[in-house]
Design a protein around this motif. Structure first.
Motif, short mmCIF file in Angstrom:
data_model
loop_
_atom_site.label_atom_id
_atom_site.label_comp_id
_atom_site.label_asym_id
_atom_site.label_seq_id
_atom_site.Cartn_x
_atom_site.Cartn_y
_atom_site.Cartn_z
N PHE A 258 0.76 -1.21 0.00
CA PHE A 258 -0.03 0.03 -0.01
C PHE A 258 0.75 1.35 0.05
O PHE A 258 0.44 2.49 0.29
CB PHE A 258 -1.18 -0.04 1.23
CG PHE A 258 -2.17 -1.04 1.20
CD1 PHE A 258 -3.32 -0.71 0.76
CD2 PHE A 258 -1.74 -2.23 1.51
CE1 PHE A 258 -4.05 -1.80 0.62
CE2 PHE A 258 -2.67 -3.21 1.46
CZ PHE A 258 -4.07 -3.09 1.13
N SER A 260 3.27 3.67 -2.32
CA SER A 260 3.90 4.26 -3.62
C SER A 260 4.81 4.87 -3.23
O SER A 260 5.36 5.74 -2.46
CB SER A 260 2.63 5.07 -4.25
OG SER A 260 2.82 5.53 -5.50
N LYS A 275 -1.73 7.50 2.07
CA LYS A 275 -1.79 6.12 2.46
C LYS A 275 -2.92 5.80 2.97
O LYS A 275 -3.37 4.60 2.93
CB LYS A 275 -0.31 5.80 3.35
CG LYS A 275 -0.34 4.31 3.83
CD LYS A 275 0.95 4.04 4.58
CE LYS A 275 2.12 3.94 3.65
NZ LYS A 275 3.49 3.39 4.14
N ARG A 278 -5.47 4.85 0.97
CA ARG A 278 -5.65 3.61 0.31
C ARG A 278 -6.01 2.65 1.25
O ARG A 278 -6.82 1.56 0.91
CB ARG A 278 -4.20 3.39 -0.14
CG ARG A 278 -3.73 4.25 -1.10
CD ARG A 278 -1.89 3.75 -1.64
NE ARG A 278 -1.45 4.72 -2.37
CZ ARG A 278 -0.38 5.49 -1.89
NH1 ARG A 278 -0.10 5.23 -0.70
NH2 ARG A 278 -0.07 6.42 -2.72
N THR A 383 -12.18 1.99 -6.06
CA THR A 383 -11.30 1.84 -4.84
C THR A 383 -10.39 0.56 -4.88
O THR A 383 -9.34 0.39 -4.44
CB THR A 383 -12.04 1.53 -3.45
OG1 THR A 383 -13.24 0.52 -3.73
CG2 THR A 383 -12.96 2.88 -3.20
N VAL A 386 -7.19 1.66 -6.64
CA VAL A 386 -6.20 2.50 -5.83
C VAL A 386 -5.10 1.87 -5.26
O VAL A 386 -4.06 2.57 -5.03
CB VAL A 386 -7.14 3.31 -4.88
CG1 VAL A 386 -6.47 3.93 -3.65
CG2 VAL A 386 -8.27 4.34 -5.11
N ILE A 387 -5.34 0.60 -4.87
CA ILE A 387 -4.31 -0.38 -4.33
C ILE A 387 -3.13 -0.33 -5.49
O ILE A 387 -3.47 -0.67 -6.70
CB ILE A 387 -4.61 -1.76 -4.32
CG1 ILE A 387 -5.91 -1.39 -3.16
CG2 ILE A 387 -3.61 -2.57 -3.74
CD1 ILE A 387 -6.44 -2.88 -2.87
N SER A 393 -4.06 -6.30 -5.20
CA SER A 393 -5.63 -5.76 -5.72
C SER A 393 -6.26 -7.16 -5.97
O SER A 393 -7.47 -7.20 -5.99
CB SER A 393 -5.52 -4.64 -6.60
OG SER A 393 -4.83 -5.33 -7.90
#
Length: 453
Positions: A258, A260, A275, A278, A383, A386-387, A393
């Motif tokens: 989670f 980036s 974060k 996420r 959503t 978004v991961i 995901s």
């Protein structure tokens, strides 16, 4: 005393042998011509072989004496005479070749820059930061890491996996930060791979991790060199695999999936906020469909009266239970997602977008699904993406169907029990001995059982 006599050649050789121990990409090349002898030492991953051969090897055999050869090397503006071992090591890590002539050492710049064939990342995009990714050439990938991590503590061990494919694998780590138990266990697991053909990093991930049947990844696959370098600097191990544009990072905990690279570039409060977004998206994509089933079929009294009446009015024309409605729309979304991956890029995005709009509008007007269901499915799809990592995901996509099944049979109580079971499952996972939910652990250096995970 001349400048070239400041550094003793024998002492410099021992110094380099000590610091480049276990570095599989170090090259030592001896050249002899009658009674004359020259030794070249360099990192072949960051030095251009064409420059080395044309300017150092060929000239040695063409020129008649070592004096002329030394004068030829000094004629290049980039040639250096190191004053001490630290300067010698520092320049070699920047792409210089150490040339041992008689009793002194020279440095020749032969830096290799792989500018061609490097593409932007396709699955780990960032707003700011480096815009390059790994390629399917393992030498190029090693070069990208060496350029970013210029220390002699960075080791590269070469192995082969696959009985028939003989796929080359490079284990990279910082010797001053890595845990030896993790490294030892990794070597053991790679040597135990019995597959005939190994063609991707995902196959190595699948065959080296325990247990085999698991829902969430315990190794991280990345296509970004900057993420790989960051993880190596944190004491983790990177595994490069030939013919694939991904590196394996280990150990990998739940929180890593989670994170980036934007989080490291942004200001700290912004990174924390991103974060948190996420993790909120994680709960929405996993729990929202099951909560819809629980509230509409079992526990409508928990919601406010206005919300309950709104949902009931929206579902007035729907002829079947809420769990069937949810499954119908979620599976339709899964079909569109898979179609967008399989279709040609030129028409994939347009076809799936138009298909989704037509499907949602037609299903609502026909009374097959409610308007609220369309909103819910859209929120779940957004959503889920978004991961940052597709590996995680995909596991989350499967998890929400488990919660829908629990909500269908047990209502809100089933969702609570499912959350407890999910947390217990995550805490039982290990990645090379590291607890999967390590972000909640107190002792970050606690040793574990390296056979599990």
């Amino acid at each position: 005393m001349t400048r070239s006599q400041h550094l003793d050649a024998d002492r410099a050789k021992k110094y380099l042998q000590e610091h480049f121990k276990n570095a599989g990409d170090i090259e030592q090349r001896e050249m002899r011509n009658e009674d004359e002898y020259v030794l070249l030492i360099y990192l072949k991953s960051i030095c251009d072989p064409v420059v080395v051969n044309e300017n150092l090897v060929d000239r040695f055999y063409e020129l008649k004496s070592l004096d002329l050869y030394e004068q030829f090397i000094h004629s290049f503006p980039s040639s250096l005479v190191p004053q001490d071992e630290e300067e010698l090591l520092r320049n070699m890590l920047k792409g210089c070749v150490a040339i041992f002539i008689r009793n002194h050492v020279l440095l020749f710049d032969a830096l290799l820059v792989n500018a061609g064939g490097i593409q932007p990342p396709s699955t780990e995009n960032v707003i700011q930061g480096p815009d390059d990714s790994f390629t399917e050439n393992i030498e190029v990938n090693l070069n990208l890491i060496r350029h970013r991590y210029q220390t002699a503590n960075l080791k590269a061990e070469f192995m082969t996996v696959g009985k028939l494919s003989q796929t080359r694998v490079i284990i990279m780590y910082d010797a001053s930060k890595v845990e030896e138990a993790v490294l030892k266990e990794l070597r053991k697991r790679l040597s135990e791979i019995k597959q005939d053909i190994v063609q991707s990093a995902s196959e190595i991930e699948k065959h080296t991790m325990h247990p085999r049947l698991r829902l969430y990844p315990t190794l991280m696959l990345t296509e970004r060199p900057d993420r790989t370098v960051l993880n190596i600097s944190q004491g983790k191990v990177a595994v490069l695999v030939d013919s694939t544009g991904y590196a394996i990072l280990l150990p990998a905990i739940f929180n890593d999936f989670f994170t980036s690279m934007d989080d490291k570039i942004q200001l700290p409060p912004v990174g924390w906020f991103l974060k948190a977004i996420r993790y909120i998206a994680l709960f929405i994509t996993v729990l929202m469909p099951s909560l819809y089933v629980a509230f509409t079929s079992y526990n409508p009294e928990i919601l406010k009266m206005q919300v309950t009446l709104l949902i009931a009015g929206s579902r007035a024309t729907v002829p079947y239970p809420s769990f069937f409605e949810v499954l119908f729309m979620l599976l339709a979304m899964e079909f569109l997602t898979e179609a967008s991956v399989r279709l040609p890029k030129a028409i994939g995005q347009t076809a799936t977008t138009v298909g989704g709009l037509i499907l949602g509008t037609a299903a609502t007007e026909a009374g097959l699904v409610s308007n609220i269901m369309i909103i819910l499915v859209s929120a779940v799809a957004i959503t889920n993406f978004v991961i940052p990592f597709n590996m995680m995901s995909s596991g989350i996509r499967v998890s929400k169907y488990v919660f829908i099944g629990l909500a269908t049979f047990f209502g809100l109580v089933g969702i609570v029990l499912g959350m407890v079971a999910m947390i217990m499952y995550l805490t039982s996972l290990r990645s090379f001995g590291k607890p999967y939910l390590k972000m909640f652990a107190v002792d970050w250096r606690k040793k574990g059982d390296h056979r599990s995970g």
